[in-house]
Design an enzyme around this catalytic site. Structure first.
Site, PDB file in Angstrom:
ATOM      1  N   ASN A  42      47.181  65.985 -23.250  1.00 36.68           N
ATOM      2  CA  ASN A  42      45.997  66.838 -23.300  1.00 36.68           C
ATOM      3  C   ASN A  42      45.550  66.925 -24.752  1.00 36.68           C
ATOM      4  O   ASN A  42      46.374  66.974 -25.668  1.00 36.68           O
ATOM      5  CB  ASN A  42      46.281  68.243 -22.758  1.00 36.68           C
ATOM      6  CG  ASN A  42      45.001  68.961 -22.352  1.00 36.68           C
ATOM      7  OD1 ASN A  42      44.496  68.777 -21.252  1.00 36.68           O
ATOM      8  ND2 ASN A  42      44.455  69.771 -23.258  1.00 36.68           N
ATOM      9  N   LYS A  64      34.553  58.754  -1.520  1.00 32.73           N
ATOM     10  CA  LYS A  64      34.889  60.123  -1.904  1.00 32.73           C
ATOM     11  C   LYS A  64      33.612  60.959  -2.013  1.00 32.73           C
ATOM     12  O   LYS A  64      33.581  62.135  -1.637  1.00 32.73           O
ATOM     13  CB  LYS A  64      35.646  60.136  -3.247  1.00 32.73           C
ATOM     14  CG  LYS A  64      35.946  61.544  -3.789  1.00 32.73           C
ATOM     15  CD  LYS A  64      36.718  62.410  -2.786  1.00 32.73           C
ATOM     16  CE  LYS A  64      37.323  63.644  -3.407  1.00 32.73           C
ATOM     17  NZ  LYS A  64      36.377  64.594  -3.973  1.00 32.73           N
ATOM     18  N   GLU A 101      31.801  67.188   3.724  1.00 31.96           N
ATOM     19  CA  GLU A 101      32.410  68.495   3.450  1.00 31.96           C
ATOM     20  C   GLU A 101      31.344  69.577   3.283  1.00 31.96           C
ATOM     21  O   GLU A 101      31.485  70.690   3.811  1.00 31.96           O
ATOM     22  CB  GLU A 101      33.243  68.368   2.180  1.00 31.96           C
ATOM     23  CG  GLU A 101      33.892  69.631   1.674  1.00 31.96           C
ATOM     24  CD  GLU A 101      34.566  69.400   0.330  1.00 31.96           C
ATOM     25  OE1 GLU A 101      34.259  70.148  -0.622  1.00 31.96           O
ATOM     26  OE2 GLU A 101      35.384  68.466   0.223  1.00 31.96           O
ATOM     27  N   TYR A 102      30.244  69.269   2.586  1.00 29.57           N
ATOM     28  CA  TYR A 102      29.144  70.220   2.424  1.00 29.57           C
ATOM     29  C   TYR A 102      28.655  70.697   3.790  1.00 29.57           C
ATOM     30  O   TYR A 102      28.413  71.887   4.012  1.00 29.57           O
ATOM     31  CB  TYR A 102      27.975  69.561   1.686  1.00 29.57           C
ATOM     32  CG  TYR A 102      28.022  69.607   0.177  1.00 29.57           C
ATOM     33  CD1 TYR A 102      29.196  69.324  -0.527  1.00 29.57           C
ATOM     34  CD2 TYR A 102      26.878  69.903  -0.565  1.00 29.57           C
ATOM     35  CE1 TYR A 102      29.221  69.344  -1.917  1.00 29.57           C
ATOM     36  CE2 TYR A 102      26.894  69.931  -1.952  1.00 29.57           C
ATOM     37  CZ  TYR A 102      28.079  69.645  -2.624  1.00 29.57           C
ATOM     38  OH  TYR A 102      28.096  69.665  -3.990  1.00 29.57           O
ATOM     39  N   SER A 147      41.214  63.762  -2.965  1.00 23.96           N
ATOM     40  CA  SER A 147      40.779  64.964  -2.259  1.00 23.96           C
ATOM     41  C   SER A 147      41.977  65.807  -1.837  1.00 23.96           C
ATOM     42  O   SER A 147      43.015  65.284  -1.457  1.00 23.96           O
ATOM     43  CB  SER A 147      39.967  64.599  -1.014  1.00 23.96           C
ATOM     44  OG  SER A 147      39.622  65.772  -0.289  1.00 23.96           O
ATOM     45  N   GLY A 148      41.794  67.089  -1.885  1.00 21.28           N
ATOM     46  CA  GLY A 148      42.845  68.000  -1.448  1.00 21.28           C
ATOM     47  C   GLY A 148      42.912  69.268  -2.272  1.00 21.28           C
ATOM     48  O   GLY A 148      43.643  70.194  -1.939  1.00 21.28           O
ATOM     49  N   VAL A 163      39.871  63.770 -16.099  1.00 18.66           N
ATOM     50  CA  VAL A 163      38.925  64.506 -16.934  1.00 18.66           C
ATOM     51  C   VAL A 163      37.586  64.583 -16.205  1.00 18.66           C
ATOM     52  O   VAL A 163      37.378  63.926 -15.181  1.00 18.66           O
ATOM     53  CB  VAL A 163      38.748  63.822 -18.309  1.00 18.66           C
ATOM     54  CG1 VAL A 163      40.068  63.831 -19.070  1.00 18.66           C
ATOM     55  CG2 VAL A 163      38.239  62.398 -18.165  1.00 18.66           C
ATOM     56  N   ARG A 183      22.264  75.193  -0.249  1.00 15.11           N
ATOM     57  CA  ARG A 183      22.913  75.743  -1.444  1.00 15.11           C
ATOM     58  C   ARG A 183      21.874  76.021  -2.529  1.00 15.11           C
ATOM     59  O   ARG A 183      21.948  77.039  -3.226  1.00 15.11           O
ATOM     60  CB  ARG A 183      23.979  74.784  -1.967  1.00 15.11           C
ATOM     61  CG  ARG A 183      25.160  74.616  -1.033  1.00 15.11           C
ATOM     62  CD  ARG A 183      26.324  73.932  -1.729  1.00 15.11           C
ATOM     63  NE  ARG A 183      27.417  73.645  -0.799  1.00 15.11           N
ATOM     64  CZ  ARG A 183      28.636  73.255  -1.169  1.00 15.11           C
ATOM     65  NH1 ARG A 183      28.912  73.106  -2.463  1.00 15.11           N
ATOM     66  NH2 ARG A 183      29.569  73.009  -0.272  1.00 15.11           N
ATOM     67  N   HIS A 218      32.634  61.671   1.476  1.00 15.01           N
ATOM     68  CA  HIS A 218      33.590  62.698   1.930  1.00 15.01           C
ATOM     69  C   HIS A 218      33.086  64.077   1.526  1.00 15.01           C
ATOM     70  O   HIS A 218      33.054  65.012   2.334  1.00 15.01           O
ATOM     71  CB  HIS A 218      34.956  62.414   1.299  1.00 15.01           C
ATOM     72  CG  HIS A 218      35.944  63.535   1.389  1.00 15.01           C
ATOM     73  ND1 HIS A 218      35.840  64.698   0.641  1.00 15.01           N
ATOM     74  CD2 HIS A 218      37.091  63.677   2.118  1.00 15.01           C
ATOM     75  CE1 HIS A 218      36.839  65.502   0.913  1.00 15.01           C
ATOM     76  NE2 HIS A 218      37.610  64.908   1.804  1.00 15.01           N
ATOM     77  N   ASN A 219      32.657  64.213   0.272  1.00 11.56           N
ATOM     78  CA  ASN A 219      32.186  65.510  -0.196  1.00 11.56           C
ATOM     79  C   ASN A 219      30.883  65.916   0.469  1.00 11.56           C
ATOM     80  O   ASN A 219      30.642  67.100   0.711  1.00 11.56           O
ATOM     81  CB  ASN A 219      32.019  65.483  -1.717  1.00 11.56           C
ATOM     82  CG  ASN A 219      33.353  65.517  -2.443  1.00 11.56           C
ATOM     83  OD1 ASN A 219      34.388  65.202  -1.858  1.00 11.56           O
ATOM     84  ND2 ASN A 219      33.341  65.884  -3.707  1.00 11.56           N
ATOM     85  N   ARG A 241      -1.046  54.790   7.113  1.00 13.08           N
ATOM     86  CA  ARG A 241      -0.775  54.005   5.912  1.00 13.08           C
ATOM     87  C   ARG A 241      -1.721  52.799   5.828  1.00 13.08           C
ATOM     88  O   ARG A 241      -2.186  52.430   4.746  1.00 13.08           O
ATOM     89  CB  ARG A 241       0.681  53.517   5.896  1.00 13.08           C
ATOM     90  CG  ARG A 241       1.698  54.631   5.774  1.00 13.08           C
ATOM     91  CD  ARG A 241       3.129  54.096   5.765  1.00 13.08           C
ATOM     92  NE  ARG A 241       3.436  53.458   4.483  1.00 13.08           N
ATOM     93  CZ  ARG A 241       3.761  52.190   4.330  1.00 13.08           C
ATOM     94  NH1 ARG A 241       3.810  51.385   5.400  1.00 13.08           N
ATOM     95  NH2 ARG A 241       4.024  51.690   3.137  1.00 13.08           N
ATOM     96  N   LEU A 256      44.922  67.631 -18.549  1.00 15.12           N
ATOM     97  CA  LEU A 256      45.735  68.590 -17.798  1.00 15.12           C
ATOM     98  C   LEU A 256      44.915  69.795 -17.360  1.00 15.12           C
ATOM     99  O   LEU A 256      45.208  70.942 -17.677  1.00 15.12           O
ATOM    100  CB  LEU A 256      46.944  69.032 -18.642  1.00 15.12           C
ATOM    101  CG  LEU A 256      47.923  67.911 -19.001  1.00 15.12           C
ATOM    102  CD1 LEU A 256      49.061  68.438 -19.848  1.00 15.12           C
ATOM    103  CD2 LEU A 256      48.459  67.239 -17.735  1.00 15.12           C
TER     104      LEU A 256
END
Length: 620
Positions: free
Chosen positions: A187, A343, A350-351, A288-289, A234, A444, A346-347, A596, A165
């Site tokens: 929890n 996902k 998002e970055y 996500s959200g 978790v 970042r 997706h992140n 090379r 939780l």
């Protein structure tokens, strides 16, 4: 369900009366030809039963639109039960009335006015396949005791459990409860640190009045209907593995665990395989959200065992955001860890979207706009390039604390939780140039070296940014251009992974579930739903090509101006550099290959030899 004569009709009627829901006897829906066949002593074939089973399935679906019902039917084979529950798997619960042949044979001989003679009973026992996921009842019990047992096992237990939780776990609990599901919440109990978390949470919100709260794992698991459905909310990593090991002793075969965290897709596959060996199903579901999305409707990306997904589908689809056609922003993505993979991507996208807006804001600030003016500019852009991140960035720039804007008081060190790092690693492992994602990630990282940045800034001169000559329209077009490249790279990575791992991912459907509820929802994403119906490469779409051609000139001007005036714009710059690279028919890589071959004899291929033969040159 059960063989003829086991007491299905008697128990079914009593249960329906107890629950105050409709009762239907499957025998009443047999076509006349089936009744004539059985009355003449001939057993039904699978072909005879098919239409009858489909009729009962439609009956069940119709009743579920109203409330619920009890249907009695022999349903002797797993294939029959599959047909009966098709499309409503998670809303179906099987009750198996079990008894010996002699016990039921005696009952059949005592009943009158029934079309099936006792001589056919053996044929039913011969084809009986006991259901794996059912409440099994011994018909030796009295009807009263049977109904009592059914109520204890079926009606008083929760439909789904939430383990953990934290912020997202709490929001998903409330979302499920608001949508009418009876839930159990768990929890952990840590003396002096985490005590009565679930109980206190339940007491805090009226929409959780029917929820069950636990800090004991055994009681939590036993409070759930079987097959148990438990969503783990978790922290990713070893915590998930520890939780799985804590739960395993209390689980039964065919129970379903759903990892709703940001887990690494490789670990999700490993957990799927491990739990399969234990008879437990595992679903990796990207969610996500954020806190608000989890409460009001997130975008959900589940993957794993397709059959197990059917049992959790109604729960996830009900709580998910809805797209413009009122369809849930939730879909079965594919096998293994594909849900957590997309996902992760997706992140990564998002970055980049966040980095682009940050760069745009710095340029607008350099052009002389204060935060209110920046917000006004972004507000006007919504008509052309609206997105959730654009909307919240507009709000951020309007927020004041005292006489100053809050954004001016925030330390310029950006954190991350690892998904951008994973995306960059996955890109490198798959050989896909997701350069914008890595650029946003490293930006970042650079930001975190605050003390060093201050120190180094004193030793080097910078240009005079007052010489910046850009219009907000040019900046808007550069932003449009870079976002297209970002989405190209993100979906390219997904497409390549799909091919590599044989996931057979549907890019259009992925874009669709990202049109609402998630952090990267936007008008561009809505457009891509249609684009991906005819291509896996958005840079081949005529409409996208038109926008890129219209905005490239402004992008070159913006990037050039930033370089000339020492303004940091890594994502805007990389979008242009990548586009130039991906659209260059003959690149500089021939020189690298020659190098090379010179120092490592790695060989090379020739433009004037299409046989695939490799060459080596003694360069000295």
């Amino acid at each position: 369900m059960g063989v003829s004569g086991c007491g299905k009709s008697t128990i079914g009627k009593l249960l329906a009366e107890e629950l105050e829901i409709p009762f239907f006897d499957g025998d009443d829906f047999h076509p006349k030809v089936n009744i004539i066949k059985m009355s003449s002593g001939q057993p039904l074939t699978d072909a005879d039963r098919q239409g009858w089973l489909e009729t009962l399935n439609e009956l069940a679906k119709t009743q579920l639109t109203k409330s619920s019902c009890v249907i009695v039917c022999s349903a002797l084979k797993e294939a029959y039960r599959h047909t009966l529950s098709l499309g409503i798997e998670a809303a179906t619960k099987w009750i198996f009335l079990n008894g010996s042949f002699n016990q039921i044979y005696n009952r059949v001989n005592k009943r009158s006015n029934h079309f099936m003679p006792s001589d056919l009973l053996q044929s039913q026992f011969d084809i009986l396949e006991k259901p794996k996921d059912s409440i099994e009842i011994d018909i030796s019990l009295t009807p009263k005791d049977i109904i009592k047992t059914l109520k204890e096992n079926l009606m008083d237990k929760s439909e789904i459990g939430l383990f953990g939780l934290g912020v997202m776990g709490k929001s998903l609990c409330r979302n499920l409860a608001r949508n009418g599901f009876k839930i159990s919440m768990f929890n952990r109990h840590v003396a002096g640190v985490e005590e009565n978390v679930a109980k206190d949470f339940k007491a805090q919100y009226s929409d959780l009045s029917k929820a069950e709260a636990f800090d004991d794992i055994s009681a939590f698991v036993n409070s759930l209907q079987t097959p148990r459905k438990i969503m783990l909310m978790v922290n990713a990593g070893k915590t998930i593995d520890h939780v799985i090991e804590d739960l395993l002793p209390h689980l039964s075969g065919n129970d379903i665990l759903i990892d709703g965290g940001n887990s690494n897709y490789v670990k999700t596959k490993e957990r799927c395989d491990y739990l399969k060996s234990k008879g437990i199903h595992f679903i990796g579901a990207g969610v996500s959200g954020g806190e608000e999305g989890a409460l009001k409707g997130p975008s959900i990306m589940p993957s794993g065992d397709a059959e197990a997904y059917k049992y959790i589908q109604p729960f996830l689809e009900k709580i998910a955001a809805k797209d413009q056609n009122n369809l849930p922003c939730c879909t079965y993505v594919g096998p293994e860890g594909s849900g957590h993979f997309i996902k992760m991507v997706h992140n990564g996208v998002e970055y980049v979207e966040m980095q682009l807006l940050a760069e745009v804001a710095i340029i607008l600030k350099t052009l002389g706009q204060n935060p209110d003016a920046i917000a006004n500019t972004l507000e006007r852009w919504k008509a052309t390039v609206n997105s959730y991140l654009l909307e919240i960035t507009t709000v951020i720039f309007r927020k004041k604390e005292g006489d100053d804007w809050l954004v001016n008081k925030i330390l310029d060190k950006a954190g991350n939780k690892g998904t951008g790092n994973w995306t960059t690693i996955a890109s490198a492992e798959l050989g896909v140039p997701s350069t914008l994602i890595s650029s946003a990630l490293f930006s970042r990282y650079i930001s975190f070296y605050k003390d060093e940045r201050i120190q180094l800034s004193k030793g080097f001169d910078k240009g005079d940014p007052s010489e910046l000559r850009l219009t907000t329209t040019e900046l808007l077009e550069a932003y449009q251009f870079a976002r297209i490249i970002n989405h190209y790279q993100g979906f390219k990575l997904i497409a390549e992974a799909s091919d590599k791992f044989s996931w057979n991912l549907n890019l259009s459907e992925i874009a669709r579930i990202w049109t609402n509820g998630c952090i990267i929802r936007s008008t561009l994403m809505t457009d891509l739903v249609e684009v991906f119906k005819s291509t896996t490469n958005i840079l081949t779409n005529t409409d996208v090509i038109k926008v890129v051609q219209q905005t490239k000139k402004a992008t070159k001007k913006v990037v050039s101006a930033c370089v000339t005036n020492d303004l940091v714009s890594p994502a805007l710059s990389e979008a242009l550099q990548f586009f130039n690279g991906i659209t260059t028919p003959y690149a500089s890589a021939n020189i690298i290959q020659a190098q090379r071959d010179y120092f490592g004899a790695h060989t090379y291929q020739r433009l004037d030899d299409d046989s695939g033969k490799r060459f080596h040159t003694n360069w000295i």
